[in-house]
Design a protein around this motif. Structure first.
Motif, PDB file in Angstrom:
ATOM      1  N   UNK A   9     -12.352 -12.859  -1.528  1.00 13.54           N
ATOM      2  CA  UNK A   9     -13.073 -12.341  -1.857  1.00 13.54           C
ATOM      3  C   UNK A   9     -13.299 -10.962  -0.942  1.00 13.54           C
ATOM      4  N   UNK A  10     -14.184 -10.218  -1.410  1.00 12.79           N
ATOM      5  CA  UNK A  10     -14.364  -8.956  -0.420  1.00 12.79           C
ATOM      6  C   UNK A  10     -15.306  -9.391   0.786  1.00 12.79           C
ATOM      7  N   UNK A  11     -15.722 -10.760   0.924  1.00 17.94           N
ATOM      8  CA  UNK A  11     -16.198 -11.125   2.509  1.00 17.94           C
ATOM      9  C   UNK A  11     -15.234 -11.342   3.489  1.00 17.94           C
ATOM     10  N   UNK A  12     -14.169 -11.862   2.916  1.00 19.46           N
ATOM     11  CA  UNK A  12     -13.324 -12.086   3.848  1.00 19.46           C
ATOM     12  C   UNK A  12     -12.305 -11.034   4.693  1.00 19.46           C
ATOM     13  N   UNK A 193     -15.960 -10.129  -8.304  1.00 13.09           N
ATOM     14  CA  UNK A 193     -15.332  -9.748  -7.177  1.00 13.09           C
ATOM     15  C   UNK A 193     -15.947  -8.169  -7.029  1.00 13.09           C
ATOM     16  N   UNK A 194     -16.174  -7.278  -7.907  1.00 13.62           N
ATOM     17  CA  UNK A 194     -16.868  -6.168  -7.854  1.00 13.62           C
ATOM     18  C   UNK A 194     -18.412  -6.305  -7.043  1.00 13.62           C
ATOM     19  N   UNK A 195     -19.145  -7.302  -7.690  1.00 12.66           N
ATOM     20  CA  UNK A 195     -20.720  -7.624  -7.274  1.00 12.66           C
ATOM     21  C   UNK A 195     -20.474  -7.832  -5.999  1.00 12.66           C
ATOM     22  N   UNK A 196     -19.413  -8.907  -5.346  1.00 13.10           N
ATOM     23  CA  UNK A 196     -19.458  -9.034  -3.845  1.00 13.10           C
ATOM     24  C   UNK A 196     -19.164  -7.811  -2.999  1.00 13.10           C
ATOM     25  N   UNK A 197     -18.234  -7.106  -3.623  1.00 10.42           N
ATOM     26  CA  UNK A 197     -18.069  -5.817  -2.756  1.00 10.42           C
ATOM     27  C   UNK A 197     -19.326  -5.246  -2.827  1.00 10.42           C
ATOM     28  N   UNK A 198     -20.156  -4.993  -3.786  1.00  8.05           N
ATOM     29  CA  UNK A 198     -21.500  -4.279  -3.661  1.00  8.05           C
ATOM     30  C   UNK A 198     -22.304  -4.811  -2.847  1.00  8.05           C
ATOM     31  N   UNK A 199     -22.601  -6.136  -2.843  1.00  9.91           N
ATOM     32  CA  UNK A 199     -23.516  -6.956  -2.207  1.00  9.91           C
ATOM     33  C   UNK A 199     -23.143  -6.648  -0.594  1.00  9.91           C
ATOM     34  N   UNK A 200     -21.912  -6.533  -0.199  1.00  3.85           N
ATOM     35  CA  UNK A 200     -21.668  -6.237   1.285  1.00  3.85           C
ATOM     36  C   UNK A 200     -21.756  -4.827   1.681  1.00  3.85           C
ATOM     37  N   UNK A 201     -21.325  -3.999   0.798  1.00  3.64           N
ATOM     38  CA  UNK A 201     -20.898  -2.580   1.291  1.00  3.64           C
ATOM     39  C   UNK A 201     -21.625  -1.580   0.714  1.00  3.64           C
ATOM     40  N   UNK A 202     -22.491  -1.869  -0.238  1.00 11.52           N
ATOM     41  CA  UNK A 202     -23.732  -0.722  -0.831  1.00 11.52           C
ATOM     42  C   UNK A 202     -24.766  -0.501   0.153  1.00 11.52           C
TER      43      UNK A 202
END
Length: 281
Positions: A9-12, A193-202
């Motif tokens: 995921x985007x978190x790793x 996957x998109x939501x994980x990216x947003x949660x971390x980087x937005x």
């Protein structure tokens, strides 16, 4: 610029993944060569210790991504020719606009590989999946038409073109196209996957947009590298499907916008940090 280790995921942010991302974002600006000591100093800014950097470098060397190349008595590594091609391919996918329309149609990939060359069959399937193709039926792979040129380029580079036929297509019957697309791709997984990216980087983008005064170069480098490292997988998982076929509230466009704004906001400061760190090495 995906590699065999690019899963998750985007978190790793593994040391190997961050290293590949670094070479994609900065390595070619340095002429494709960098000293090991400089790599250690740079990746320390994202919390990677020296031993982890050395281990990641060794793995990338074994896979043929990096080539050991001492320079002036200093231990260092250069990008291999295949790695440079891989990164160039990645640039076109990661930084390009991926908007597509239903009216543009589809590209179909059909392939036939002799039983004696099963390894190439596996390679074909894995590469089509990595390009973002969905499976319409056994042996029939489908993607938005804008992926045609990239598909042709990648399959030619990997010497897989002789086993493959590519067609431009229009979906006519019998299932509604929106329902077919939901079967060809795992849309809930892509949305996550998109939501994980947003949660971390937005929140990171929000924080930088509120900043005033001098920019912290190490912080800009770390935030930029993590953002690119998270984002670079998503354009391969999500091939840029037509918005008309996606569920309401699809997060892909918002995730792309956050990445583009973070990249524009931090790219120059990140490069300044790289030059400063190497210059003081």
């Amino acid at each position: 610029m995906t590699t065999d280790d690019d899963t998750g995921s985007a978190r790793e942010h593994t040391p190997g993944s961050l290293l590949v991302t670094f070479f994609g974002a900065h390595g070619r600006d340095l002429g494709g060569w960098i000293a090991v000591g400089d790599l250690i100093r740079l990746l320390a800014a994202v919390g990677v210790d020296a031993q982890a950097v050395r281990s990641a470098v060794s793995r990338l060397k074994r896979r043929g991504f990096l080539v050991p190349e001492p320079l002036g008595g200093v231990a260092g590594y250069a990008l291999s020719e295949s790695a440079s091609e891989l990164l160039a391919d990645g640039d076109r996918r990661i930084y390009a606009s991926r908007a597509s329309r239903l009216a543009d149609g589809w590209v179909l990939a059909l392939f036939s590989v002799p039983e004696s060359e099963r390894q190439k069959r596996h390679l074909l399937r894995s590469r089509l999946a990595r390009l973002g193709y969905g499976t319409a039926a056994p042996g029939v792979w489908v993607a938005p038409a804008h992926l045609f040129e990239e598909t042709r380029h990648v399959l030619t580079r990997l010497k897989l073109a002789e086993y493959t036929d590519l067609f431009r297509a229009e979906h006519l019957a019998f299932e509604p196209t929106r329902e077919a697309v939901a079967r060809w791709w795992d849309l809930p997984a892509l949305a996550r996957c998109h939501e994980e990216f947003l949660e971390v980087h937005e929140p990171v983008l929000t924080r930088w947009n509120r900043r005033r005064g001098a920019v912290s170069l190490p912080e800009a480098f770390a935030d930029h590298l993590r953002a690119v490292d998270s984002w670079r997988r998503l354009p391969y998982l999500d091939p840029g499907l037509p918005m008309e076929l996606l569920p309401a509230g699809w997060p892909g466009q918002r995730a792309a916008r956050v990445f583009q704004e973070l990249d524009a906001r931090l790219r120059d400061a990140s490069r300044d940090f790289v030059r400063e760190t190497i210059g003081n090495g």
